[in-house]
Motif scaffolding. Sequence first.
Motif, PDB file in Angstrom:
ATOM      1  N   LYS A 176      48.305  12.513 -24.774  1.00 42.11           N
ATOM      2  CA  LYS A 176      46.933  12.344 -25.229  1.00 42.11           C
ATOM      3  C   LYS A 176      46.063  12.038 -24.014  1.00 42.11           C
ATOM      4  N   THR A 177      44.859  11.606 -24.208  1.00 41.32           N
ATOM      5  CA  THR A 177      43.933  11.418 -23.083  1.00 41.32           C
ATOM      6  C   THR A 177      44.490  10.485 -22.024  1.00 41.32           C
ATOM      7  N   THR A 178      44.979   9.327 -22.440  1.00 41.46           N
ATOM      8  CA  THR A 178      45.441   8.338 -21.463  1.00 41.46           C
ATOM      9  C   THR A 178      46.906   7.948 -21.624  1.00 41.46           C
ATOM     10  N   GLU A 179      47.542   8.386 -22.704  1.00 38.74           N
ATOM     11  CA  GLU A 179      48.931   7.988 -22.915  1.00 38.74           C
ATOM     12  C   GLU A 179      49.697   9.051 -23.688  1.00 38.74           C
ATOM     13  N   GLN A 180      51.017   8.882 -23.711  1.00 44.68           N
ATOM     14  CA  GLN A 180      51.868   9.795 -24.459  1.00 44.68           C
ATOM     15  C   GLN A 180      52.106   9.223 -25.850  1.00 44.68           C
ATOM     16  N   GLU A 181      52.117  10.120 -26.851  1.00 45.86           N
ATOM     17  CA  GLU A 181      52.215   9.681 -28.231  1.00 45.86           C
ATOM     18  C   GLU A 181      53.237  10.508 -28.998  1.00 45.86           C
ATOM     19  N   ALA A 182      54.078   9.850 -29.785  1.00 46.34           N
ATOM     20  CA  ALA A 182      55.005  10.555 -30.675  1.00 46.34           C
ATOM     21  C   ALA A 182      54.193  11.134 -31.828  1.00 46.34           C
ATOM     22  N   ILE A 183      54.223  12.468 -31.992  1.00 44.04           N
ATOM     23  CA  ILE A 183      53.399  13.113 -33.012  1.00 44.04           C
ATOM     24  C   ILE A 183      54.219  13.700 -34.168  1.00 44.04           C
ATOM     25  N   ALA A 184      55.531  13.771 -34.011  1.00 42.83           N
ATOM     26  CA  ALA A 184      56.397  14.335 -35.047  1.00 42.83           C
ATOM     27  C   ALA A 184      57.828  13.952 -34.729  1.00 42.83           C
ATOM     28  N   GLY A 185      58.729  14.262 -35.649  1.00 39.34           N
ATOM     29  CA  GLY A 185      60.145  14.090 -35.366  1.00 39.34           C
ATOM     30  C   GLY A 185      60.618  15.182 -34.422  1.00 39.34           C
ATOM     31  N   ILE A 186      61.876  15.542 -34.504  1.00 44.43           N
ATOM     32  CA  ILE A 186      62.385  16.656 -33.708  1.00 44.43           C
ATOM     33  C   ILE A 186      61.798  17.925 -34.308  1.00 44.43           C
ATOM     34  N   SER A 187      61.039  18.676 -33.534  1.00 40.24           N
ATOM     35  CA  SER A 187      60.294  19.797 -34.110  1.00 40.24           C
ATOM     36  C   SER A 187      60.448  21.063 -33.276  1.00 40.24           C
ATOM     37  N   CYS A 188      59.588  22.031 -33.525  1.00 32.92           N
ATOM     38  CA  CYS A 188      59.691  23.374 -32.938  1.00 32.92           C
ATOM     39  C   CYS A 188      59.949  23.342 -31.431  1.00 32.92           C
ATOM     40  N   GLU A 189      59.127  22.581 -30.720  1.00 33.11           N
ATOM     41  CA  GLU A 189      59.204  22.585 -29.258  1.00 33.11           C
ATOM     42  C   GLU A 189      60.389  21.790 -28.716  1.00 33.11           C
ATOM     43  N   SER A 190      61.008  20.973 -29.564  1.00 35.82           N
ATOM     44  CA  SER A 190      62.217  20.268 -29.134  1.00 35.82           C
ATOM     45  C   SER A 190      63.327  21.268 -28.824  1.00 35.82           C
ATOM     46  N   CYS A 191      63.306  22.396 -29.527  1.00 34.70           N
ATOM     47  CA  CYS A 191      64.341  23.424 -29.366  1.00 34.70           C
ATOM     48  C   CYS A 191      63.845  24.620 -28.554  1.00 34.70           C
ATOM     49  N   HIS A 192      62.620  25.060 -28.843  1.00 42.25           N
ATOM     50  CA  HIS A 192      62.114  26.305 -28.243  1.00 42.25           C
ATOM     51  C   HIS A 192      61.307  26.062 -26.969  1.00 42.25           C
ATOM     52  N   SER A 193      61.154  24.810 -26.571  1.00 43.16           N
ATOM     53  CA  SER A 193      60.486  24.329 -25.367  1.00 43.16           C
ATOM     54  C   SER A 193      58.990  24.155 -25.580  1.00 43.16           C
ATOM     55  N   PRO A 194      58.378  23.206 -24.858  1.00 40.21           N
ATOM     56  CA  PRO A 194      56.933  22.990 -24.960  1.00 40.21           C
ATOM     57  C   PRO A 194      56.169  24.300 -24.769  1.00 40.21           C
ATOM     58  N   ALA A 195      55.196  24.544 -25.649  1.00 44.17           N
ATOM     59  CA  ALA A 195      54.679  25.910 -25.823  1.00 44.17           C
ATOM     60  C   ALA A 195      53.365  26.240 -25.126  1.00 44.17           C
ATOM     61  N   LYS A 196      52.750  25.286 -24.493  1.00 40.90           N
ATOM     62  CA  LYS A 196      51.416  25.533 -23.939  1.00 40.90           C
ATOM     63  C   LYS A 196      51.357  26.791 -23.081  1.00 40.90           C
ATOM     64  N   ASP A 197      52.368  27.035 -22.260  1.00 37.83           N
ATOM     65  CA  ASP A 197      52.336  28.162 -21.322  1.00 37.83           C
ATOM     66  C   ASP A 197      52.670  29.495 -21.978  1.00 37.83           C
ATOM     67  N   TRP A 198      53.375  29.467 -23.124  1.00 34.62           N
ATOM     68  CA  TRP A 198      53.851  30.734 -23.673  1.00 34.62           C
ATOM     69  C   TRP A 198      53.339  31.091 -25.063  1.00 34.62           C
ATOM     70  N   ILE A 199      52.709  30.155 -25.760  1.00 31.10           N
ATOM     71  CA  ILE A 199      52.404  30.402 -27.164  1.00 31.10           C
ATOM     72  C   ILE A 199      51.407  31.541 -27.374  1.00 31.10           C
ATOM     73  N   LYS A 200      50.404  31.669 -26.504  1.00 30.09           N
ATOM     74  CA  LYS A 200      49.427  32.748 -26.678  1.00 30.09           C
ATOM     75  C   LYS A 200      50.057  34.105 -26.393  1.00 30.09           C
ATOM     76  N   VAL A 201      50.905  34.171 -25.377  1.00 30.94           N
ATOM     77  CA  VAL A 201      51.600  35.429 -25.085  1.00 30.94           C
ATOM     78  C   VAL A 201      52.509  35.793 -26.251  1.00 30.94           C
ATOM     79  N   HIS A 202      53.222  34.827 -26.741  1.00 31.59           N
ATOM     80  CA  HIS A 202      54.174  35.008 -27.838  1.00 31.59           C
ATOM     81  C   HIS A 202      53.516  35.572 -29.096  1.00 31.59           C
ATOM     82  N   SER A 203      52.294  35.154 -29.372  1.00 32.64           N
ATOM     83  CA  SER A 203      51.651  35.514 -30.644  1.00 32.64           C
ATOM     84  C   SER A 203      50.544  36.556 -30.524  1.00 32.64           C
ATOM     85  N   SER A 204      50.395  37.160 -29.358  1.00 30.11           N
ATOM     86  CA  SER A 204      49.219  38.011 -29.116  1.00 30.11           C
ATOM     87  C   SER A 204      49.346  39.454 -29.570  1.00 30.11           C
TER      88      SER A 204
END
Length: 327
Positions: free
Chosen positions: A81-109
């Motif tokens: 988040k802006t100043t700290e890290q926050e738990a936002i969900a349990g074990i979810s999509c990116e826990s397995c498929h990797s953090p998506a910021k760099d690839w999600i737009k390419v993946h879905s375009s």
Amino acid sequence: MIFGFAAYSAAASDPTKTVGPNVCAECHKQEVAAWKGSHHFSTFRNMPRDLEASQIAKRMGVRRIKSESLCRDCHFTVQQKTTEQEAIAGISCESCHSPAKDWIKVHSSYSGKTAKTESKTEAQERWKQADSKGMIRPRAIYQLAKNCYGCHVVPREDLVNKGGHHAGSAFELVSWSQGEVRHNTWHSKGKENVPANAARKRMLYLVGLGVELETALRALSKATERKPYAFEMASRVDRARKLLAAAAKAAPNVPEISKIVEFSHSAGLKLNNESRLTAAADGISKLLERITETYDGSTMSGLDSFIPRPDKFKGAARTAADVSAPH
């Protein structure tokens, strides 16, 4: 000795690149619905209320389970988040498929087109780009397994010896991946949750065993005390290599399996043996990558008798009836 989840994970969690499951849900509604029926989802609410978890946290000096990396690294999806890290969900999509910021737009375009107008060549290039940016797709069994075992084999000695945490789950890749976490609904447009076919199950079984062996060797290499953690990891190594020795006899046309077993015996299962244990794990890692690049499971029918049957799967997978049921 403290060493983190990233030491094992094929795609170490990076909160700055986590987009969160709600972004994935925009397209993957059925997959996310399957996730919401799993323990991976419910741990977000249930774990901080769990008595055993609270006792472990207290022994480790953790005041809030969702706020410290000791627990968050494996049990939650964490976002910067802006100043700290926050738990936002349990074990979810990116826990397995990797953090998506760099690839999600390419993946879905769809290469700037639509699913119907994108050519096969364009799709292949798009997936290649997504892979290069860190996406871990279902076909990448070794990388997925690394993420699973990175937590299901506990990556911290003190968490077990001091905190009293279990050293790991009785984890097996076929039975866990085909149970409640199964979400193979995309190609059927949500009409069914397709189980892995025989060839893929063979690969899941074999690669899963190999990654368990690799992970336990790395864990033992870092152990510093003759206490439960070291004993548990040595036991996991011994069990995995015995099962792999049986697999090598059942699938003699895959010589890499025997070589994995040889590597596993190349270092003594003892403390203060980090360099040799790590070298053995590295050798196994390369062989597992070779297996996933060379084979697809179609020629490994000899493994079928070892593969868990549906009654052994971990929980029940989402069905077509679940999809059509009113909400």
